[in-house]
Design a protein around this motif. Sequence first.
Motif, mmCIF file in Angstrom:
data_model
loop_
_atom_site.group_PDB
_atom_site.id
_atom_site.type_symbol
_atom_site.label_atom_id
_atom_site.label_comp_id
_atom_site.label_asym_id
_atom_site.label_seq_id
_atom_site.Cartn_x
_atom_site.Cartn_y
_atom_site.Cartn_z
ATOM 1 N N MET A 53 0.839 -1.195 0.000
ATOM 2 C CA MET A 53 0.000 0.000 0.000
ATOM 3 C C MET A 53 0.875 1.247 0.000
ATOM 4 O O MET A 53 1.835 1.339 0.758
ATOM 5 N N LEU A 54 0.549 2.186 -0.845
ATOM 6 C CA LEU A 54 1.204 3.481 -0.891
ATOM 7 C C LEU A 54 0.250 4.497 -0.293
ATOM 8 O O LEU A 54 -0.942 4.472 -0.578
ATOM 9 N N LYS A 55 0.780 5.380 0.542
ATOM 10 C CA LYS A 55 -0.028 6.465 1.105
ATOM 11 C C LYS A 55 0.549 7.782 0.613
ATOM 12 O O LYS A 55 1.750 8.018 0.730
ATOM 13 N N ILE A 56 -0.313 8.615 0.058
ATOM 14 C CA ILE A 56 0.076 9.965 -0.331
ATOM 15 C C ILE A 56 -0.701 10.896 0.587
ATOM 16 O O ILE A 56 -1.890 11.118 0.390
ATOM 17 N N GLU A 57 -0.020 11.399 1.601
ATOM 18 C CA GLU A 57 -0.689 12.223 2.604
ATOM 19 C C GLU A 57 -0.652 13.710 2.255
ATOM 20 O O GLU A 57 -1.388 14.497 2.819
ATOM 21 N N GLY A 58 0.212 14.083 1.328
ATOM 22 C CA GLY A 58 0.314 15.475 0.909
ATOM 23 C C GLY A 58 -0.346 15.674 -0.443
ATOM 24 O O GLY A 58 -1.129 14.842 -0.904
ATOM 25 N N ASN A 59 -0.012 16.763 -1.085
ATOM 26 C CA ASN A 59 -0.584 17.096 -2.387
ATOM 27 C C ASN A 59 0.247 16.551 -3.536
ATOM 28 O O ASN A 59 1.416 16.226 -3.373
ATOM 29 N N ILE A 60 -0.385 16.503 -4.685
ATOM 30 C CA ILE A 60 0.301 16.232 -5.938
ATOM 31 C C ILE A 60 0.203 17.520 -6.747
ATOM 32 O O ILE A 60 -0.888 18.048 -6.947
ATOM 33 N N ASP A 61 1.347 18.027 -7.177
ATOM 34 C CA ASP A 61 1.391 19.255 -7.977
ATOM 35 C C ASP A 61 1.983 18.945 -9.339
ATOM 36 O O ASP A 61 2.881 18.107 -9.461
ATOM 37 N N PHE A 62 1.496 19.671 -10.350
ATOM 38 C CA PHE A 62 2.014 19.498 -11.707
ATOM 39 C C PHE A 62 2.193 20.870 -12.343
ATOM 40 O O PHE A 62 1.306 21.710 -12.258
ATOM 41 N N THR A 63 3.355 21.083 -12.940
ATOM 42 C CA THR A 63 3.599 22.313 -13.692
ATOM 43 C C THR A 63 4.078 21.942 -15.090
ATOM 44 O O THR A 63 4.673 20.885 -15.286
ATOM 45 N N ILE A 64 3.810 22.809 -16.042
ATOM 46 C CA ILE A 64 4.244 22.572 -17.419
ATOM 47 C C ILE A 64 5.490 23.378 -17.746
ATOM 48 O O ILE A 64 6.414 22.876 -18.375
ATOM 49 N N LEU A 65 5.510 24.643 -17.307
ATOM 50 C CA LEU A 65 6.640 25.513 -17.630
ATOM 51 C C LEU A 65 7.374 25.924 -16.359
ATOM 52 O O LEU A 65 6.733 26.106 -15.322
ATOM 53 N N PRO A 66 8.648 26.075 -16.405
ATOM 54 C CA PRO A 66 9.517 25.994 -17.576
ATOM 55 C C PRO A 66 9.802 24.560 -18.018
ATOM 56 O O PRO A 66 10.145 24.321 -19.171
ATOM 57 N N THR A 67 9.661 23.601 -17.105
ATOM 58 C CA THR A 67 9.853 22.191 -17.431
ATOM 59 C C THR A 67 8.699 21.421 -16.799
ATOM 60 O O THR A 67 8.375 21.667 -15.637
ATOM 61 N N PRO A 68 8.085 20.473 -17.520
ATOM 62 C CA PRO A 68 7.031 19.673 -16.890
ATOM 63 C C PRO A 68 7.584 18.962 -15.652
ATOM 64 O O PRO A 68 8.582 18.244 -15.730
ATOM 65 N N THR A 69 6.949 19.228 -14.522
ATOM 66 C CA THR A 69 7.421 18.673 -13.249
ATOM 67 C C THR A 69 6.241 18.163 -12.446
ATOM 68 O O THR A 69 5.235 18.846 -12.295
ATOM 69 N N TYR A 73 3.971 14.976 -2.373
ATOM 70 C CA TYR A 73 4.430 15.283 -1.024
ATOM 71 C C TYR A 73 3.894 14.286 0.002
ATOM 72 O O TYR A 73 2.782 13.792 -0.116
ATOM 73 N N GLN A 74 4.709 14.016 1.006
ATOM 74 C CA GLN A 74 4.358 13.158 2.141
ATOM 75 C C GLN A 74 3.911 11.767 1.677
ATOM 76 O O GLN A 74 2.733 11.423 1.713
ATOM 77 N N ILE A 75 4.872 10.975 1.257
ATOM 78 C CA ILE A 75 4.624 9.643 0.703
ATOM 79 C C ILE A 75 5.129 8.582 1.680
ATOM 80 O O ILE A 75 6.200 8.738 2.271
ATOM 81 N N LYS A 76 4.360 7.505 1.813
ATOM 82 C CA LYS A 76 4.773 6.361 2.630
ATOM 83 C C LYS A 76 4.474 5.076 1.858
ATOM 84 O O LYS A 76 3.393 4.930 1.292
ATOM 85 N N LEU A 77 5.448 4.165 1.848
ATOM 86 C CA LEU A 77 5.259 2.844 1.246
ATOM 87 C C LEU A 77 5.265 1.824 2.374
ATOM 88 O O LEU A 77 6.227 1.730 3.150
ATOM 89 N N GLU A 78 4.174 1.075 2.465
ATOM 90 C CA GLU A 78 3.977 0.100 3.526
ATOM 91 C C GLU A 78 5.076 -0.964 3.534
ATOM 92 O O GLU A 78 5.556 -1.381 2.490
ATOM 93 N N ASN A 79 5.436 -1.401 4.727
ATOM 94 C CA ASN A 79 6.425 -2.460 4.901
ATOM 95 C C ASN A 79 5.733 -3.819 4.921
ATOM 96 O O ASN A 79 4.495 -3.900 4.947
ATOM 97 N N LEU A 80 6.518 -4.879 4.923
ATOM 98 C CA LEU A 80 5.975 -6.233 5.046
ATOM 99 C C LEU A 80 5.363 -6.445 6.425
ATOM 100 O O LEU A 80 5.817 -5.847 7.413
ATOM 101 N N GLU A 81 4.374 -7.302 6.484
ATOM 102 C CA GLU A 81 3.798 -7.700 7.766
ATOM 103 C C GLU A 81 4.901 -8.362 8.587
ATOM 104 O O GLU A 81 5.623 -9.213 8.081
ATOM 105 N N GLY A 82 5.065 -7.933 9.845
ATOM 106 C CA GLY A 82 6.087 -8.516 10.714
ATOM 107 C C GLY A 82 7.399 -7.738 10.730
ATOM 108 O O GLY A 82 8.308 -8.076 11.486
#
Length: 173
Positions: A53-69, A73-82
Amino acid sequence: MKDKNKKRIFYGTLSALVIVVLISIGFLVPRFIDANKYKDVVINEVQAATGRMLKIEGNIDFTILPTPTLSVYQIKLENLEGATSPDMARLAALRVRIALLPLFAGRVQVESIVLIDPVIEFEMLVDGRSNWQFKPQKEENVISADGEPKEKILAAEPQAIQVKRFSIENGTI
């Protein structure tokens, strides 16, 4: 002679106006697109690819100029059980920059990927499993962030992507 100068001035002014309009569109369009509505899609794709499971607790932002980016923010990737920690990885931010011109030809060329303030915990469990090995899920097992079963969105076949630069800022492993 005067007609030639008038034409040059007219076409020069018209060209400058078109350029100003295109640049304005490049800056304004991302303001009207809420990238956060794609959180579930991103979460589902990561879960399908990793089995975690991935958790995105912050925002996702996208810009086109000057470079598509794309910034997430605030991402967590779940660990294995145990595992010792509930999260295998935590990031303050992920920033992906994409070259603009190849997009017009239908190619994705990643200029850079930056992990900002990542904490990544590699662990070998007592039963011999390692948390850096992932098991893709079957389509019917994909769930949304709220724990409900989610219909899998069919993605295009994965393609090789070249990353010109990968960096970690202020990381802990």
